[in-house]
Design a protein around this motif. Structure first.
Motif, PDB file in Angstrom:
ATOM      1  N   MET A   1       0.745  -1.133   0.020  1.00 37.75           N
ATOM      2  CA  MET A   1       0.055  -0.026   0.042  1.00 37.75           C
ATOM      3  C   MET A   1       0.877   1.115   0.101  1.00 37.75           C
ATOM      4  N   LEU A   2       0.394   2.165  -0.635  1.00 37.40           N
ATOM      5  CA  LEU A   2       1.204   3.470  -1.048  1.00 37.40           C
ATOM      6  C   LEU A   2       0.777   4.724   0.141  1.00 37.40           C
ATOM      7  N   ILE A   3       1.533   5.725   0.369  1.00 35.08           N
ATOM      8  CA  ILE A   3       1.300   6.964   1.171  1.00 35.08           C
ATOM      9  C   ILE A   3       0.270   7.349   0.651  1.00 35.08           C
ATOM     10  N   ALA A   4      -0.060   7.547  -0.669  1.00 35.07           N
ATOM     11  CA  ALA A   4      -1.193   8.326  -1.337  1.00 35.07           C
ATOM     12  C   ALA A   4      -2.447   7.587  -0.600  1.00 35.07           C
ATOM     13  N   HIS A   5      -2.468   6.118  -0.664  1.00 36.15           N
ATOM     14  CA  HIS A   5      -3.625   5.492  -0.095  1.00 36.15           C
ATOM     15  C   HIS A   5      -3.949   5.962   1.388  1.00 36.15           C
ATOM     16  N   VAL A   6      -2.925   6.271   2.066  1.00 36.47           N
ATOM     17  CA  VAL A   6      -3.124   6.767   3.592  1.00 36.47           C
ATOM     18  C   VAL A   6      -3.457   8.188   3.479  1.00 36.47           C
ATOM     19  N   LEU A   7      -3.065   8.800   2.717  1.00 33.38           N
ATOM     20  CA  LEU A   7      -3.741  10.348   2.740  1.00 33.38           C
ATOM     21  C   LEU A   7      -5.343  10.350   2.225  1.00 33.38           C
ATOM     22  N   ARG A   8      -5.403   9.421   1.172  1.00 31.11           N
ATOM     23  CA  ARG A   8      -6.917   9.454   0.680  1.00 31.11           C
ATOM     24  C   ARG A   8      -7.806   9.231   1.809  1.00 31.11           C
ATOM     25  N   GLY A   9      -7.403   8.149   2.563  1.00 29.29           N
ATOM     26  CA  GLY A   9      -8.087   7.882   3.713  1.00 29.29           C
ATOM     27  C   GLY A   9      -8.278   8.766   5.018  1.00 29.29           C
ATOM     28  N   LYS A  10      -7.167   9.528   5.602  1.00 26.79           N
ATOM     29  CA  LYS A  10      -7.083  10.387   6.527  1.00 26.79           C
ATOM     30  C   LYS A  10      -7.418  11.972   6.076  1.00 26.79           C
ATOM     31  N   GLY A  11      -7.174  12.119   4.652  1.00 28.44           N
ATOM     32  CA  GLY A  11      -7.125  13.530   4.478  1.00 28.44           C
ATOM     33  C   GLY A  11      -5.872  13.800   4.359  1.00 28.44           C
ATOM     34  N   ALA A  12      -5.627  15.353   3.505  1.00 27.79           N
ATOM     35  CA  ALA A  12      -4.631  15.914   3.294  1.00 27.79           C
ATOM     36  C   ALA A  12      -4.215  16.877   4.156  1.00 27.79           C
ATOM     37  N   ASP A  13      -5.114  17.473   5.144  1.00 26.73           N
ATOM     38  CA  ASP A  13      -4.776  18.623   5.877  1.00 26.73           C
ATOM     39  C   ASP A  13      -3.397  18.416   6.654  1.00 26.73           C
ATOM     40  N   VAL A  14      -2.687  19.485   6.697  1.00 27.93           N
ATOM     41  CA  VAL A  14      -1.746  19.752   7.326  1.00 27.93           C
ATOM     42  C   VAL A  14      -1.769  21.004   8.293  1.00 27.93           C
ATOM     43  N   HIS A  15      -1.463  20.646   9.589  1.00 23.73           N
ATOM     44  CA  HIS A  15      -1.564  21.892  10.332  1.00 23.73           C
ATOM     45  C   HIS A  15      -0.267  22.638  10.358  1.00 23.73           C
ATOM     46  N   THR A  16      -0.235  23.967   9.917  1.00 23.70           N
ATOM     47  CA  THR A  16       1.035  24.700  10.006  1.00 23.70           C
ATOM     48  C   THR A  16       1.129  25.755  10.802  1.00 23.70           C
ATOM     49  N   LEU A  17       2.432  26.300  11.071  1.00 26.76           N
ATOM     50  CA  LEU A  17       2.582  27.529  11.584  1.00 26.76           C
ATOM     51  C   LEU A  17       3.948  28.134  11.145  1.00 26.76           C
ATOM     52  N   PRO A  18       4.046  29.566  11.152  1.00 27.67           N
ATOM     53  CA  PRO A  18       5.332  30.080  10.706  1.00 27.67           C
ATOM     54  C   PRO A  18       6.534  30.018  11.726  1.00 27.67           C
ATOM     55  N   ALA A  19       7.437  30.149  11.461  1.00 32.09           N
ATOM     56  CA  ALA A  19       8.726  29.967  12.258  1.00 32.09           C
ATOM     57  C   ALA A  19       8.527  31.011  13.480  1.00 32.09           C
ATOM     58  N   SER A  20       7.903  32.009  13.051  1.00 29.02           N
ATOM     59  CA  SER A  20       7.978  33.085  13.913  1.00 29.02           C
ATOM     60  C   SER A  20       7.113  32.956  15.230  1.00 29.02           C
ATOM     61  N   ALA A  21       6.183  31.800  15.248  1.00 27.04           N
ATOM     62  CA  ALA A  21       5.272  31.673  15.983  1.00 27.04           C
ATOM     63  C   ALA A  21       6.058  31.202  17.563  1.00 27.04           C
ATOM     64  N   THR A  22       5.356  31.461  18.555  1.00 27.46           N
ATOM     65  CA  THR A  22       5.982  31.267  19.687  1.00 27.46           C
ATOM     66  C   THR A  22       5.778  29.698  20.244  1.00 27.46           C
ATOM     67  N   LEU A  23       6.592  29.230  21.100  1.00 29.00           N
ATOM     68  CA  LEU A  23       6.013  27.540  21.579  1.00 29.00           C
ATOM     69  C   LEU A  23       4.790  27.940  22.347  1.00 29.00           C
TER      70      LEU A  23
END
Length: 143
Positions: A1-23
């Motif tokens: 099974m490929l990573i593409a199949h995993v992404l299809r199942g779980k979705g492609a949402d990625v939570h991001t922040l800029p490097a300037s965000a604080t801890l």
């Protein structure tokens, strides 16, 4: 099974922040999103790091609560190991185990198309093993 199949199942949402965000902001985002890592992007949207729960714990243990006001750019993992949608789950699990990491941003060219955790990959491996066992039981029962 490929990573593409995993992404299809779980979705492609990625939570991001800029490097300037604080801890502190990162901790709040990790908690709110119920994830173990955030992808850090530069001003043009390019991947420059990953900030994980481990990074947060390490900084707070090292510097105390004052660390929460620091920028995640100073605490994130910079040498990011990534995956491609056409890679197999087994290849990525091996890479994650060897490198002792829990999250792989998934890149296609220079574009971020998703992220997978070791939990996502193990879940798919278990589902595949269960499906194979069920098929084998059905075959044996039919013969």
């Amino acid at each position: 099974m490929l990573i593409a199949h995993v992404l299809r199942g779980k979705g492609a949402d990625v939570h991001t922040l800029p490097a300037s965000a604080t801890l502190q902001q990162a901790a709040e985002e990790l908690n709110a999103r119920r994830v173990g890592a955030l992808v850090v992007l530069d001003g043009e949207g390019a991947l420059i790091g990953v900030f994980s729960e481990r990074d947060l714990v390490r900084e707070v243990a090292r510097r105390g609560m004052v660390a929460l006001s620091a920028e995640i750019g100073a605490a994130m993992t910079r040498n990011v190991i990534t995956a491609h949608p056409d890679e197999t789950i087994d290849d990525c699990l091996g890479r994650m185990t060897d490198r002792r990491i829990r999250h792989l941003p998934v890149m296609e060219g220079q574009g971020l198309v998703g992220i997978v955790s070791i939990g996502d990959l193990v879940k798919h491996r278990i589902a595949a093993a269960e499906a194979e066992a069920a098929a084998m039981q059905a075959y044996i029962a039919a013969h």
